[in-house]
Design a protein around this motif. Sequence first.
Motif, PDB file in Angstrom:
ATOM      1  N   ARG A 114       0.816  -1.207   0.000  1.00  0.00           N
ATOM      2  CA  ARG A 114       0.000   0.000   0.000  1.00  0.00           C
ATOM      3  C   ARG A 114       0.854   1.263   0.000  1.00  0.00           C
ATOM      4  O   ARG A 114       0.353   2.351   0.221  1.00  0.00           O
ATOM      5  N   GLU A 150      -6.001  -5.646  -0.750  1.00  0.00           N
ATOM      6  CA  GLU A 150      -6.786  -4.616  -0.066  1.00  0.00           C
ATOM      7  C   GLU A 150      -6.081  -3.277  -0.192  1.00  0.00           C
ATOM      8  O   GLU A 150      -4.901  -3.157   0.150  1.00  0.00           O
ATOM      9  N   GLN A 151      -6.820  -2.278  -0.665  1.00  0.00           N
ATOM     10  CA  GLN A 151      -6.294  -0.928  -0.806  1.00  0.00           C
ATOM     11  C   GLN A 151      -7.347   0.033  -0.270  1.00  0.00           C
ATOM     12  O   GLN A 151      -8.473  -0.382   0.010  1.00  0.00           O
ATOM     13  N   THR A 152      -6.977   1.300  -0.144  1.00  0.00           N
ATOM     14  CA  THR A 152      -7.983   2.273   0.295  1.00  0.00           C
ATOM     15  C   THR A 152      -8.929   2.571  -0.863  1.00  0.00           C
ATOM     16  O   THR A 152      -8.607   2.327  -2.033  1.00  0.00           O
ATOM     17  N   ARG A 153     -10.057   3.123  -0.501  1.00  0.00           N
ATOM     18  CA  ARG A 153     -11.034   3.461  -1.537  1.00  0.00           C
ATOM     19  C   ARG A 153     -10.438   4.471  -2.524  1.00  0.00           C
ATOM     20  O   ARG A 153     -10.666   4.398  -3.738  1.00  0.00           O
ATOM     21  N   GLU A 154      -9.640   5.380  -2.021  1.00  0.00           N
ATOM     22  CA  GLU A 154      -9.019   6.382  -2.898  1.00  0.00           C
ATOM     23  C   GLU A 154      -8.083   5.712  -3.906  1.00  0.00           C
ATOM     24  O   GLU A 154      -8.033   6.072  -5.079  1.00  0.00           O
ATOM     25  N   THR A 155      -7.336   4.723  -3.434  1.00  0.00           N
ATOM     26  CA  THR A 155      -6.438   3.998  -4.347  1.00  0.00           C
ATOM     27  C   THR A 155      -7.248   3.251  -5.398  1.00  0.00           C
ATOM     28  O   THR A 155      -6.905   3.262  -6.582  1.00  0.00           O
ATOM     29  N   ARG A 191     -11.908  -5.957   7.151  1.00  0.00           N
ATOM     30  CA  ARG A 191     -11.223  -5.087   6.178  1.00  0.00           C
ATOM     31  C   ARG A 191     -11.378  -5.641   4.760  1.00  0.00           C
ATOM     32  O   ARG A 191     -11.515  -4.895   3.797  1.00  0.00           O
ATOM     33  N   GLN A 194     -14.830  -4.758   3.653  1.00  0.00           N
ATOM     34  CA  GLN A 194     -14.888  -3.329   3.332  1.00  0.00           C
ATOM     35  C   GLN A 194     -14.272  -3.069   1.959  1.00  0.00           C
ATOM     36  O   GLN A 194     -14.809  -2.302   1.152  1.00  0.00           O
ATOM     37  N   ALA A 195     -13.161  -3.733   1.692  1.00  0.00           N
ATOM     38  CA  ALA A 195     -12.478  -3.540   0.402  1.00  0.00           C
ATOM     39  C   ALA A 195     -13.394  -3.974  -0.746  1.00  0.00           C
ATOM     40  O   ALA A 195     -13.481  -3.299  -1.778  1.00  0.00           O
ATOM     41  N   ASP A 198     -15.849  -1.280  -1.231  1.00  0.00           N
ATOM     42  CA  ASP A 198     -15.237  -0.092  -1.830  1.00  0.00           C
ATOM     43  C   ASP A 198     -15.015  -0.281  -3.331  1.00  0.00           C
ATOM     44  O   ASP A 198     -15.202   0.642  -4.125  1.00  0.00           O
TER      45      ASP A 198
END
Length: 376
Positions: A114, A150-155, A191, A194-195, A198
């Motif tokens: 990440r 798994e990455q952030t929503r922005e990514t 998580r 969530q990913a 997202d």
Amino acid sequence: MSDTIVPRGTFSLEELEELLLGRWPGGDAALAARARQVMADEVGEEVRLRGLLEFSNRCTSDCYYCGIRRSSRSDDQGAPLVRFDLSEEAILEGARLCLQEGYGSMTLQAGERRDRPFIDFVEGVLRRIKEETVTPDLPRGLGITLSVGEQTRETYRRFFDAGAHRYLLRVETSNPRLFARLHPPEQPLERRLQALEDLRAEGFQVGTGVMIGIPGQTSRDLARDIMFFREIDADMIGMGPYIEAAGSAREEMHRQGLLPDTSGAERLRLSLRMIAATRLVLRDVNIAAATALQALSPTGREQGLAFGANVLMPIVTPGGQRRAYQLYQGKPCVEETARECISCTPRRAAWARRPVSYHSWGDAPHARRKEGVFHD
Ligand code: 5AD
């Protein structure tokens, strides 16, 4: 269980369990025939191809079962595990190879990172592939499926904007207790879920899947996994048998009591039934005949096709890097070159008596319907 008593795609957990236990009337051959019929009706007979390019084995995750987990130190031969990153140019070369072979799509997969440089790199590569693979058949370039965890929503948004439109993120198991046995505490199931949410929110076609035959996993768990695929409205499914890890990760599996406790033949049979059951329930999704099937039988992937899978992912990773991307022991095609995998793919489809589709993205009709597009 037959269509006269079971409405389309509607199965109870108990019925799915029975199916997974091998109690489909007429046995597995009848089950395969039924799954194939549903496949033909809903997604067609054609096998869709994605060239699979594994571009880095560096990983910040520590999944106990995985040969490239963060703390893996040796490969299957006991040699130190060499961590590699393909250059942008090498990845572009892989993309051009897919294009040349008429694969309308490729899958880019790597260990999970990440950090900023990694995310910038992936974004840049995606943009270049999209720019450089436009042809009359593919006015929007190669279709790209991304699989970098798994990455952030922005990514995810950045990756989507850069041109990836499908994403694979297996849930591995939807049973929270089992998930917690397979992963360290800093990798919670929440998580992962969530990913997946997202990815959907950012516009991706979403693929998920599970490993089949994990010690302690019951047929009820697997039936619930299929219900989970339906609940999250998955567009693509990739799943395969659970296998001993490669190298030093196997020691960790042993320590955690996670070495497979059923025979390879049983796990293969169960995997094929899972493919068929998923086809019967989800119907118009893409289902991959995963590479891991072939670790348990030389014709494992062909059998996957026969049980209702419609996607093959020939490996286009350069020969030199394959030994270092052994997620599990006996991963097929490690000694092969990209060319060899390319030439054996149509043979596998032919063995399963199936046509191959070239020069298109091959999105799942399920995803296209949601987008309001009714043909490819
Ligand atoms: N057995 C089977 N599948 C595995 N994977 C990783 N390790 C193993 C193993 N030991 C699969 C996981 C992961 C995908 C990239 O590889 O399901 O999501």
